[in-house]
Motif scaffolding. Structure first.
Motif, PDB file in Angstrom:
ATOM      1  N   GLY A   1      13.478   1.928   0.019  1.00 19.91           N
ATOM      2  CA  GLY A   1      14.613   0.861   0.107  1.00 19.91           C
ATOM      3  C   GLY A   1      14.447  -0.403  -1.099  1.00 19.91           C
ATOM      4  O   GLY A   1      13.671  -0.538  -1.516  1.00 19.91           O
ATOM      5  N   ALA A   2      15.733  -1.089  -0.717  1.00 18.64           N
ATOM      6  CA  ALA A   2      15.543  -2.210  -1.726  1.00 18.64           C
ATOM      7  C   ALA A   2      14.604  -3.081  -1.308  1.00 18.64           C
ATOM      8  O   ALA A   2      14.201  -3.324  -0.186  1.00 18.64           O
ATOM      9  N   GLY A   3      14.019  -3.638  -2.247  1.00 19.76           N
ATOM     10  CA  GLY A   3      12.938  -4.701  -2.168  1.00 19.76           C
ATOM     11  C   GLY A   3      11.441  -4.063  -2.101  1.00 19.76           C
ATOM     12  O   GLY A   3      10.360  -4.488  -1.964  1.00 19.76           O
ATOM     13  N   SER A   4      11.397  -2.862  -2.008  1.00 22.44           N
ATOM     14  CA  SER A   4      10.190  -1.976  -2.123  1.00 22.44           C
ATOM     15  C   SER A   4       9.396  -1.981  -3.357  1.00 22.44           C
ATOM     16  O   SER A   4      10.049  -2.302  -4.235  1.00 22.44           O
ATOM     17  N   ALA A   5       8.256  -1.761  -3.330  1.00 25.43           N
ATOM     18  CA  ALA A   5       7.396  -1.787  -4.540  1.00 25.43           C
ATOM     19  C   ALA A   5       7.633  -0.590  -5.603  1.00 25.43           C
ATOM     20  O   ALA A   5       7.505   0.645  -5.030  1.00 25.43           O
ATOM     21  N   PRO A   6       8.416  -0.607  -6.647  1.00 21.61           N
ATOM     22  CA  PRO A   6       8.916   0.476  -7.467  1.00 21.61           C
ATOM     23  C   PRO A   6       7.508   1.105  -7.883  1.00 21.61           C
ATOM     24  O   PRO A   6       6.559   0.593  -8.222  1.00 21.61           O
TER      25      PRO A   6
END
Length: 222
Positions: free
Chosen positions: A144-149
């Motif tokens: 999701g948004a904000g997760s570590a890419p």
């Protein structure tokens, strides 16, 4: 079509590697080796097909994404078709490779007398619901948004491996209706008779996990 092909190949790989480790190498690698085979297969596919389809390779994951509002019903149905067909193809390849053919069970899931730890149906149901919910929570949270890419594949693969370490003796571990479907259809008999649990329980767990994100009870980012 790209997503369909990616999900087909990814689910085929998961079944072939994971169930293949159990059927072709189980007596050599043991429960830990089988668990790692499933986990590593997910890690490999996450980086191989993740950029194309998101690497669901699991109808429960697609259902959770739909419930969480991250996927349309049309896309979910396309993914389901690819996943079930891919699992069937993976099990068919394994059946050709296995010296004992369908007699090996092809890494099927199950419960009760004569199956691994001989756990009850109730234990199998609870295990599959809870573990699927936890699995999709990791997936939805790490993508999701904000997760570590770049790290989602590792987290998801490690989680699947740990679930197998804990639960192989309980059900063989499904948390994935397609993974159960392929071996059960070809093995037939009791495997096919017990397949319903490995469709219903992961679906319930996936819906529960998806709802936590749908209603922001678990929220990634601000």
């Amino acid at each position: 079509m790209n997503k369909f092909i990616a999900e087909f190949i990814g689910t085929l790989t998961l079944v072939l590697f994971g169930c293949g480790a159990a059927v072709l190498g189980g007596e050599h690698v043991g429960q830990l080796g089988i668990a790692l085979a499933f986990g590593f297969a997910i890690v490999a596919m996450a980086y191989g097909i993740g950029p194309i389809s998101g690497c669901h390779v699991n109808p429960a994951v697609s259902l959770a994404a739909f419930v969480a509002g991250r996927m349309s019903v049309r896309d979910m149905l396309v993914y389901w078709a690819a996943q079930f067909l891919g699992a069937l193809a993976g099990a068919a390849i394994l059946m050709i490779l296995a010296k004992t053919g369908v007699e090996s069970g092809l890494g099927r899931n199950g419960w009760g007398p004569g199956y691994l730890g001989e756990y009850s149906m109730q234990a199998a149901l609870i295990f599959e619901v809870v573990m699927t919910a936890l699995f999709v929570i990791v997936i939805l949270g790490s993508t999701g948004a904000g997760s570590a890419p770049g790290f989602a594949g590792l987290g998801i693969g490690i989680t699947l491996a740990v679930i197998h370490i804990v639960g192989i003796q309980v059900t063989g571990v499904s948390v994935n209706p397609a993974r159960s479907f392929g071996p059960a259809v070809l093995a037939g008999g009791e495997a096919l008779a017990q397949l319903w649990l490995f469709i219903v329980a992961p679906a319930i767990g996936a819906a529960l996990g998806g709802l936590l994100f749908r209603f922001n009870l678990l929220k990634v980012g601000d």
